[in-house]
Write an enzyme that holds these catalytic residues in place. Structure first.
Site, PDB file in Angstrom:
ATOM      1  N   LYS A  54       0.841  -1.208   0.000  1.00 56.11           N
ATOM      2  CA  LYS A  54       0.000   0.000   0.000  1.00 56.11           C
ATOM      3  C   LYS A  54       0.871   1.251   0.000  1.00 56.11           C
ATOM      4  CE  LYS A  54      -3.766  -2.431   2.211  1.00 56.11           C
ATOM      5  NZ  LYS A  54      -4.515  -2.789   3.419  1.00 56.11           N
ATOM      6  N   GLN A  98      -4.967  -1.423   9.585  1.00 58.39           N
ATOM      7  CA  GLN A  98      -4.709  -2.729   8.962  1.00 58.39           C
ATOM      8  C   GLN A  98      -5.303  -3.838   9.832  1.00 58.39           C
ATOM      9  OE1 GLN A  98      -3.326  -3.191   5.906  1.00 58.39           O
ATOM     10  NE2 GLN A  98      -3.781  -5.354   6.145  1.00 58.39           N
ATOM     11  N   ASP A 121     -11.162   2.692   3.609  1.00 59.28           N
ATOM     12  CA  ASP A 121     -11.430   1.258   3.458  1.00 59.28           C
ATOM     13  C   ASP A 121     -12.935   0.994   3.361  1.00 59.28           C
ATOM     14  OD1 ASP A 121      -9.295  -0.416   3.116  1.00 59.28           O
ATOM     15  OD2 ASP A 121      -8.894  -0.705   5.255  1.00 59.28           O
TER      16      ASP A 121
END
Ligand code: NAP
Length: 311
Positions: A54, A98, A121
């Site tokens: 990422k 995460q 997200d």
């Protein structure tokens, strides 16, 4: 019939080229450099690889990324405080925690702390609810990537029978909702579905996200179906494979995604798209969400000139 292989790397590269242009426009016209903050708790090796990818992808298109690393046994309050500070930081346009988190964390509580207008997200309850009614701020990256792959190939969704195998909150369920909003007829299967094949055989489009190698065999697929394999399974020799018997099914399908090189590159790319969209929204004058007394955030407030969250 031999299926056309959908090249996720090629589609992702095109979208990333557009990302670079969008970042340049933000830099030049608004003096805004899109910023993503990634919070990592603990030292899960798989998470470390995902985060590295990422961070690299951000650099590739000109997004500034900041990684905040916390020890495995960190007090959740320390993490939520860090998120609250990032919520208030105007140089940060996207915040990502995460997953998975260590067992002493309540993931939904942590995710709810992220400001909905930085939740790139798409896991905040507001964004999940937005998905149900069709105006989420940030579509979750993996299903958003699948939708982009289908659109890129010009595969029409309206009226199609779509079967989604896998019903997780991050892939299967949002995928099904996004496809419903595109007027597909959607069926969701999961581990307790009896006789999976009787559903998959009806699919014009089959999206598989179960994490089970060889779950989908040729006899379970309709001739000419579009097959999207989201699954990632690592074999003992280190090789990655999906959930679909690729060699068998490609002889029957009209389109198929490989693993690796199909959905995977799209997931990271859609994270970049969401982060840039967030910075563009701010550039267009939308007000940021306000932190509430309990540290969580209220719904987005839009300025009068905005067309709402889905514009
Ligand atoms: P997950 O949370 O473990 O969910 C798996 C889903 O598949 C569950 O709904 C489960 O059913 C269902 N399932 C399991 N075995 C099944 C079976 N035999 N028949 C039918 N359904 C079955 O996993 P996830 O996070 O959604 O990820 C799914 C897969 O996609 C994994 O391999 C993951 O690595 C991969 N993935 C790939 C990307 C990418 O970018 N390519 C991104 C995210 C995930 P129940 O609900 O009944 O348990």
């Amino acid at each position: 019939m031999t299926a056309k292989i959908i090249d996720g790397r090629e589609v992702a590269a095109k979208i990333r080229a557009e990302c670079r242009e969008r970042v340049s426009r933000l830099n030049e016209q608004f003096d805004i450099a899109p910023g993503l903050a990634v919070l990592v708790i603990g030292d899960d090796p798989a998470s470390a690889v995902y985060v590295r990818n990422k961070v690299r992808a951000c650099a590739d298109v000109g997004i500034r990324s900041t990684k905040l690393q916390f020890p495995h046994d960190v007090d959740p309050a320390v993490v939520t405080k860090a998120i609250t500070e990032l919520n208030a930081d105007p140089s940060v346009h996207g915040i990502l925690v995460q997953l998975p988190l260590p067992p002493h964390f309540a993931p939904s509580k942590v995710l709810r702390t992220i400001s909905v207008d930085k939740d790139v997200d798409g896991f905040h309850l507001y964004n999940v609810g937005g998905l149900v009614v069709g105006d989420t701020v940030f579509p979750p990256c993996t299903p958003y990537g699948v939708l982009n792959l289908l659109d890129h190939e010009g595969i029409l969704l309206e009226g199609k029978n779509v079967v989604v195998v896998g019903a997780s909150n991050i892939v299967g369920k949002p995928m099904a909702l996004m496809l419903m909003h595109r007027d597909a007829t959607v069926c969701i299967c999961h581990a307790k579905t009896r006789d999976l094949a009787q559903f998959t055989i009806l699919a014009d489009i089959l999206v598989v996200a179960a994490g089970r190698r060889n779950l989908i065999l040729p006899e379970m697929v309709k001739t000419g179906a579009v097959v999207i394999d989201v699954g990632i399974n690592r074999l003992e020799n280190g090789k990655l494979v999906g959930d679909v018997d690729f060699e068998g099914v490609r002889k029957k399908a009209s389109y198929i995604t490989p693993v690796p090189g199909g959905v995977g590159p799209m997931t990271v790319t859609m994270l970049l798209v969401n982060t840039i969209s967030s910075a563009e929204r701010i550039a267009r004058g939308l007000k940021p969400a306000l932190p509430s007394a309990d540290g969580e955030t209220r719904a987005l407030e839009y300025s009068e000139e905005s067309n709402g969250p889905s514009d």
